[in-house]
Scaffold this motif. Structure first.
Motif, PDB file in Angstrom:
ATOM      1  N   PRO A  50       3.983  -5.146   6.130  1.00 26.53           N
ATOM      2  CA  PRO A  50       2.518  -5.024   6.238  1.00 26.53           C
ATOM      3  C   PRO A  50       2.019  -6.072   7.224  1.00 26.53           C
ATOM      4  CG  PRO A  50       3.232  -5.244   3.939  1.00 26.53           C
ATOM      5  CD  PRO A  50       4.398  -5.580   4.782  1.00 26.53           C
ATOM      6  N   PRO A  54      -4.936  -6.491   7.777  1.00 32.15           N
ATOM      7  CA  PRO A  54      -4.954  -5.031   7.631  1.00 32.15           C
ATOM      8  C   PRO A  54      -5.704  -4.318   8.753  1.00 32.15           C
ATOM      9  CG  PRO A  54      -5.453  -6.102   5.540  1.00 32.15           C
ATOM     10  CD  PRO A  54      -5.452  -7.175   6.585  1.00 32.15           C
ATOM     11  N   ASP A  58      -1.278  -0.321   9.494  1.00 34.83           N
ATOM     12  CA  ASP A  58      -0.615  -0.209   8.197  1.00 34.83           C
ATOM     13  C   ASP A  58       0.742  -0.889   8.173  1.00 34.83           C
ATOM     14  OD1 ASP A  58      -2.665   1.397   7.044  1.00 34.83           O
ATOM     15  OD2 ASP A  58      -1.892   3.132   8.142  1.00 34.83           O
ATOM     16  N   ARG A 106      -0.323   2.818  12.719  1.00 34.08           N
ATOM     17  CA  ARG A 106      -1.320   3.332  11.787  1.00 34.08           C
ATOM     18  C   ARG A 106      -0.848   4.705  11.317  1.00 34.08           C
ATOM     19  NH1 ARG A 106      -5.947   0.254  12.138  1.00 34.08           N
ATOM     20  NH2 ARG A 106      -6.071  -1.051  14.024  1.00 34.08           N
ATOM     21  N   TRP A 112      -0.207   8.612   3.065  1.00 34.94           N
ATOM     22  CA  TRP A 112      -0.454   7.731   1.928  1.00 34.94           C
ATOM     23  C   TRP A 112      -0.815   8.529   0.678  1.00 34.94           C
ATOM     24  CZ3 TRP A 112       1.486   3.251   2.518  1.00 34.94           C
ATOM     25  CH2 TRP A 112       1.477   2.610   3.762  1.00 34.94           C
ATOM     26  N   GLN A 115       1.880   9.769  -1.635  1.00 33.07           N
ATOM     27  CA  GLN A 115       2.618   8.791  -2.442  1.00 33.07           C
ATOM     28  C   GLN A 115       2.258   8.909  -3.926  1.00 33.07           C
ATOM     29  OE1 GLN A 115       5.030   7.067  -0.864  1.00 33.07           O
ATOM     30  NE2 GLN A 115       4.297   8.123   0.983  1.00 33.07           N
ATOM     31  N   LEU A 506      -8.007   4.712  -0.814  1.00 34.49           N
ATOM     32  CA  LEU A 506      -6.881   4.612   0.112  1.00 34.49           C
ATOM     33  C   LEU A 506      -6.266   3.215   0.083  1.00 34.49           C
ATOM     34  CD1 LEU A 506      -8.262   6.647   3.150  1.00 34.49           C
ATOM     35  CD2 LEU A 506      -6.346   7.277   1.656  1.00 34.49           C
ATOM     36  N   LYS A 510      -2.339   2.431  -0.853  1.00 33.39           N
ATOM     37  CA  LYS A 510      -1.469   1.653   0.036  1.00 33.39           C
ATOM     38  C   LYS A 510      -0.852   0.464  -0.704  1.00 33.39           C
ATOM     39  CE  LYS A 510      -3.927   2.905   4.289  1.00 33.39           C
ATOM     40  NZ  LYS A 510      -4.717   2.416   5.447  1.00 33.39           N
ATOM     41  N   ALA A 513       1.944   1.625  -2.952  1.00 34.75           N
ATOM     42  CA  ALA A 513       3.121   2.014  -2.176  1.00 34.75           C
ATOM     43  C   ALA A 513       3.963   0.819  -1.746  1.00 34.75           C
ATOM     44  CB  ALA A 513       2.695   2.814  -0.946  1.00 34.75           C
ATOM     45  N   THR A 514       3.447  -0.409  -1.916  1.00 31.01           N
ATOM     46  CA  THR A 514       4.242  -1.593  -1.579  1.00 31.01           C
ATOM     47  C   THR A 514       5.141  -2.038  -2.738  1.00 31.01           C
ATOM     48  OG1 THR A 514       2.546  -3.181  -2.302  1.00 31.01           O
ATOM     49  CG2 THR A 514       2.438  -2.415  -0.014  1.00 31.01           C
TER      50      THR A 514
END
Length: 596
Positions: A50, A54, A58, A106, A112, A115, A506, A510, A513-514
């Protein structure tokens, strides 16, 4: 030229390996490979992370910076060659080159949004990794002397070690949880003598506990049990007649207590290894002999320690281990002047035993007061394994126990310290386990009974649990407020996730998803506290989204007039709950469905 595939099949892999950053790292590497660049390229050094800001995108990669020099071209020129290849990847919306050659990506919102379905399909397995590739790892933790109840310092090491083992499990390692019983030292003789006093007390004697023996009340039941078992047989007997027996009886009883204390924290070791057993089996002598056969033991005289010379220093010939050849500051004696083994000699044998059981990766969790012992133990592991095994020692700092800012007094049961059971009985295992992981292991930690039980956002365990409980409450309410929406995960997965377009939604996706990347990085660093930090970020993201909906009714989770949007928002909430529960599972904490 090798063709560079940009279609969705490029990303096909098992769901259990769904790590966005690892996925795009492979995309970047394939792009580099497709250029057929000259030289031996250091592709292992390529990272996808990342970005720090930000606003830059992305994902960020250093690929041009690490590959350019061996490829014989400027980093920015290489970045320009990679840019159209990465722009062709289906999930990528834009590629930007920053500074001397860093590349920012991006991704399109649809990538996203999908996910969410992945998280719901995998459930608590989301974040599982093959990083460890079933490599055997031995995690030895707690290993408190079997001389009494466990104290709060043991508590922190126990939680840290157990969470680290769970984290490594999740990252795909084959983990063995082990406890080393220090039952061969002088402290066990002190325990036996203290127990004998309590035994005499149980037979009616009036006793005074001299300085140097253990004063806690915890030995009274053991003394009574021994009085019942042996009568007055050993009341007036010479110490030589009862010391060995009382040592075994007391050690066995203390290990029962230790296991019960650990069970209160839901900690269970698979293996218990006895130091005395290593001596009795000849393992200590065996390890010494193997080192000697390899020329790593010699007879010499150690220089006195720098500074004030200790009273017990003797300039005498000793059998020394060549620890300095393996990174230690000096060579180390393995035998005392009376011919008995030093603690270090037994510890070498113990780690040799681990190695011979197939553990090339070992992790020891020690108290911070053992910091001076680390170099010699690492040197010993290198030497006895011929550089095949690796030892990582994690030092755990002190815990300051407070109640509303005031230091907590000692426990009557233990006599001199606050016990682990005192703390668990007061606030519960889940609070204890979470709070013990809210600081890195080598940083001191304040545990304030009032603060860890208050219901406020300043209390991290409440903040995270409240997020999970709130989600459970929304899902319960959905059954009555929006009865047409099936809240089962399989049904929620079928929604149109492109509807999740609000910036706060969103951002939360995100963040979720990490989680797989967090598992890998925390496991590699042996830092389970990162899980606690991550869960606090997830909770903050969720509570923030809740507040947005409070101010803007169109962003609320339950919209009876729009079941399609309600469905995908509930799916998002379920994904948040799953990730929170997955992280809490690593920490050994049970997620709550209602706050009480």
């Amino acid at each position: 030229m090798v063709s560079f595939r940009s279609d969705s099949a490029f990303f096909e892999k098992s769901l259990a390996e769904m790590n966005v950053f690892a996925e795009f790292r492979q995309a970047v590497i394939r792009a580099v490979e497709s250029l057929n660049l000259p030289g031996d390229l250091p592709l292992k050094a390529v990272t996808v992370e990342p970005p720090r800001d930000p606003a830059h995108g992305d994902l960020a990669t250093n690929v041009a910076m690490v590959v350019a020099k061996p490829a014989g071209m400027p980093p920015r020129a290489l970045a320009e060659k990679l840019k159209p290849l990465l722009e062709a990847v289906e999930a990528v919306d834009a590629v930007e080159i920053a500074g001397p050659g860093f590349i920012n990506l991006r991704l399109n919102p649809a990538y996203w949004q999908k996910q969410i379905a992945t998280i719901l399909e995998l459930g608590l397995d989301y974040g599982d990794s093959k990083l460890g590739a079933e490599t055997k790892v031995n995690v030895e933790y707690v290993s408190a002397n079997p001389t009494g109840p466990m104290h709060v310092g043991h508590c922190r090491g126990a939680v840290f070690g157990d969470a680290l083992a769970a984290l490594l499990d999740k990252a795909g390692y084959d983990v063995t949880r082990e406890y080393y019983i220090n039952d061969a030292g002088a402290q066990v003789d002190v325990l036996a003598r203290s127990t004998h006093l309590r035994y005499r007390e149980a037979l009616g004697e009036s006793i005074t506990i001299p300085e140097g023996l253990y004063p806690g009340d915890y030995l009274k039941p053991l003394g009574e049990a021994l009085a019942s078992k042996y009568g007055d047989t050993f009341q007036k007997a010479d110490e030589a007649d009862w010391l060995g027996l009382f040592r075994k009886e007391a050690t066995d009883a203390m290990m029962v207590m230790v296991r019960e204390d650990l069970a209160a924290l839901n900690i269970h070791h698979a293996v218990f290894t006895s130091e005395k057993g290593l001596h009795d089996s000849g393992a200590v002598q065996g390890a010494f002999d193997r080192l000697k056969q390899r020329g790593l033991i010699y007879t010499g005289v150690l220089e006195p320690p720098k500074g004030k010379t200790p009273d017990d220093y003797e300039a005498r010939p000793q059998e020394l281990f060549k620890a300095s050849e393996y990174g230690d500051d000096t060579d180390r004696p393995l035998k005392k002047s009376d011919g008995s083994w030093t603690y270090f000699g037994a510890d070498i044998a113990y780690h040799d035993d681990k190695y011979r059981r197939g553990f090339n990766q070992m992790i020891d969790v020690w108290g911070a007061d053992h910091g001076g012992y680390v170099k010699r133990m690492k040197a010993a592991v290198k030497a006895m394994s011929n550089d095949e095994a690796e030892l990582d020692v994690k030092l755990v700092q002190m815990v300051n126990l407070l109640d509303d800012g005031q230091p907590v007094r000692m426990s009557k049961r233990a006599g001199t310290f606050v016990t682990l059971r005192d703390v668990v009985d007061e606030v519960g295992k889940d609070v204890v386990r979470f709070i013990m992981l809210t600081r890195k292991n080598d940083a001191q930690l304040d545990f304030d009974f009032k603060k860890v039980t208050e219901q406020s956002k300043d209390n991290p365990v409440f903040y995270v649990q409240y997020a999970h409980a709130r989600i459970c409450s929304v899902l319960r309410n959905a059954k009555t407020e929006v009865p047409d929406v099936d809240t089962a995960d399989a049904a929620l997965m079928q929604g149109d996730f492109t509807k999740l377009s609000h910036p706060a939604e969103l951002a939360l996706i995100k963040l979720l998803a990490t989680w797989p990347r967090l598992v890998d990085s925390a496991a590699e660093a042996h830092e389970p506290h990162r899980v606690a930090f991550f869960l606090q970020d997830v909770a903050a993201g969720f509570h923030g989204l809740w507040n947005v909906g409070r101010d803007d009714t169109s962003v609320r989770f339950l919209l009876p007039e729009d079941t399609g949007l309600t469905r995908v928002r509930l799916a998002l909430l379920r994904a948040v709950a799953i990730v929170i529960a997955s992280g809490l599972s690593v920490m050994g904490v049970t997620p709550v469905e209602e706050m009480r």
